[in-house]
Design an enzyme around this catalytic site. Sequence first.
Site, mmCIF file in Angstrom:
data_model
loop_
_atom_site.group_PDB
_atom_site.id
_atom_site.type_symbol
_atom_site.label_atom_id
_atom_site.label_comp_id
_atom_site.label_asym_id
_atom_site.label_seq_id
_atom_site.Cartn_x
_atom_site.Cartn_y
_atom_site.Cartn_z
ATOM 1 N N GLY A 56 0.817 -1.202 0.000
ATOM 2 C CA GLY A 56 0.000 0.000 0.000
ATOM 3 C C GLY A 56 0.849 1.250 0.000
ATOM 4 C CD GLU A 100 -0.401 2.115 3.208
ATOM 5 O OE1 GLU A 100 -0.137 3.342 3.220
ATOM 6 O OE2 GLU A 100 0.476 1.238 3.226
ATOM 7 C CG HIS A 137 0.866 6.041 6.478
ATOM 8 N ND1 HIS A 137 1.829 6.444 7.380
ATOM 9 C CD2 HIS A 137 1.220 4.788 6.074
ATOM 10 C CE1 HIS A 137 2.737 5.484 7.507
ATOM 11 N NE2 HIS A 137 2.378 4.458 6.739
ATOM 12 C CG HIS A 149 5.946 3.472 8.897
ATOM 13 N ND1 HIS A 149 6.669 3.776 7.759
ATOM 14 C CD2 HIS A 149 4.821 2.821 8.470
ATOM 15 C CE1 HIS A 149 6.014 3.310 6.696
ATOM 16 N NE2 HIS A 149 4.895 2.733 7.107
ATOM 17 C CD1 TRP A 203 11.163 2.822 11.555
ATOM 18 C CD2 TRP A 203 9.258 1.683 11.617
ATOM 19 N NE1 TRP A 203 10.790 2.578 10.258
ATOM 20 C CE2 TRP A 203 9.623 1.864 10.268
ATOM 21 C CE3 TRP A 203 8.074 0.972 11.902
ATOM 22 C CZ2 TRP A 203 8.860 1.385 9.209
ATOM 23 C CZ3 TRP A 203 7.325 0.494 10.844
ATOM 24 C CH2 TRP A 203 7.707 0.699 9.525
ATOM 25 C CG ASP A 222 5.213 7.272 16.854
ATOM 26 O OD1 ASP A 222 5.696 7.869 17.843
ATOM 27 O OD2 ASP A 222 4.363 6.371 16.954
ATOM 28 C CG ASP A 247 -3.258 -8.173 7.718
ATOM 29 O OD1 ASP A 247 -2.256 -7.440 7.610
ATOM 30 O OD2 ASP A 247 -4.226 -8.141 6.931
#
Length: 712
Positions: A191, A233, A236, A242, A244, A255, A297
């Site tokens: 993605g 996604e 985002h 992310h 990290w 983050d 997942d």
Amino acid sequence: MRHYYLVLLTFLFGATANAQRKCGTAEALQQRVKEYPSIQKLIQRNENKMLLGQQQRQQARVEAIPQTVSIPVVVHVVLDNPALVTDAQIASQIAVLNRDYNATNPDVSQVPAVWQPLIGNSRINFCLAQRTPGDEPTNGIVRVKTAAGQSFSINNAAADAKYATTGGSDAWDHTKYLNIWVTRLSGNYLGVAAPPGTGYPDEQEGVVVQYTAFGTTGSVGNVYNLGRTATHEIGHYFGLKHIWGDDNGTCNIDDGIADTPLQGDNTYGCPTFPKTDNCTTTAPGIMFMNYMDYTDDACMHLFTAGQVDRMRYVLENITASLMTSNGCEAPDVVNNDAALVSISAPNGKICDPRITPVVTLRNRGANSLTSVTIWYQSNNSALTSYQWTGNLGSLQQTTVTLPASTVPIGNYNLKAYTQSPNGQPDGNVSNDTANILFRYDAEATLPFEQGFENDSFPPPGWDLYNPDRSFTWERARNVGHNSNASALMRNLGYNTNDQTDDLITPVIDPQQADSVFLFFDVAAAVYTDPKSTGNAWDTLQVLVTNDCRQTGQILYSKWGPNLITHPTAIQTEYVPTANEWRRDSVDLTAVSHKGKFQVAFRNISNSENNIYIDNIKIVTKPVNPLLREKGVLVNPNPTDGIVWVTFFEIPEDLVQVSIYNAQGQFIMSRPARDIGAGNRMTFNLVNEPNGVYFVKLIYRNRANTIKLMKVR
């Protein structure tokens, strides 16, 4: 073609592994910043706003529970076989999003006890859109068939999947819908997101998901089969990084979320809790089960309250219009509703005063549309009506050509509207009307000159063709050839290859001129070494059209070493010196004999450097009266060696031209295709003896012989 050097933006880019989860969001954004460095400041300002906003949200969370909202989603399935992603698969993904974003997912119970108090509930629901941007019923799914096996790169967040012109599907209004494209991504990416506030064009905002990682049924794979790629996604999209921090394991950047532990790098697979790393070395370790990590997942379970604060800030302050969108509400469909979707002609500059409007009529009513009156008016002119009849089904459309009319020179707003569908009152008058702007300019006569000395650009009567609405021709002040200005294409900053931009003259009436020639000054440079081979260069072309740009004939085309006037590569903005201009010419005679014409100066950009043109002149030259009378001349006659055979008009049935001496011996011959500029063919008799010669014009069904003398 410009070659860019890598600019490392450590806060944007993280390492990935080919065989495991790969999200292209940070990488695509890094590529975009590399192309447009100014975006970096925009991203940092956006980040600063979100940091401040999430702090404010945290305080608001203490005081009040946030409002539950529903966001309309449109899913664009862009595949060679769109049926691979079924309606059921799409519905399963929406269900996953609603559970994950409201912390009602069953596996949230697997979050370790130490972090259970941190689980966040965004109170964001998602629905498949129930109405289109045009207020018609929909199921929120668009299916577009691509070429067999086609996949899309993550470049510019998989932008090619987002435009019908590049094989994708055009976005719906980003202010009212969350656009999700489900397709085949290249490079093993699952993605990529184009978040608002990060410099992407509005029509590219949204998320793209690999079709085998979308939803929980149908074509999903074995590992990414619980819909968490879309959850990730969309995180985002709402501003999350992310977990990290995309700092490649240095622990320097996190983050931006206070309640997620500092983490060195991404996590693959399904680790055992607790897991520590170089940034968090003691238990409970890193939060690898967070939706913004890279675990499978089955091991993704939560957003934290801090992440929710950031997402709610973005929703309420950057994408607030999504909260008030009516996209989740099915529209009312009335029985009789005739709509005008658009007017396709006339549009922009027209070359003929007679207009024939073309409109798109759509039946938005429940009943079949069998008749409707369509009216149109240009500015304040008299109304013109047309009675349309036919049989148009519900939610179908057709193109309708309206009666012609004539306009004088001027600028116009043409308005068209419908009335009395099926002889009944229109049940929804809000969609009856469409408008379009056009203009009809005065024609020019010869001689014609343009030096771009006046401030207006394009000059009066001229036009621009700029299909990508990006860089195009502009006026360069204080740069010209013995003048104060010129026309400029800034190819140095035009970071898109093979884009076409035209600067087009007014319609010119040659008034049956014998010969017409174009002269102009040009200056150009390149970014790449001119000696390079195989490079894609900027190109300057001159095209002529006799039908208002419907078709065109290329009469001049130069690029790279053949175009430039600055002999070496230059990596800064090229500004020509006084001696770096060249005068070029183009014979327009053949096209001028077809009637009125326009000249287009076309730039095809390949990210090299700037091109300038100046002092444009289009002039006539008279034809020798004897040539006009006889149709062909052989001259000079007598000659001392060089002989020209010139035609008034190129004969379509000419096969060849041959020369024989007085004894009938063949000397030389040239085929008809060798007729060049000025309708002329050249022969060289320098090495032949003095005497009588015969020029024989051989046609398909006849011949013509002309006597020629050679003397020294």
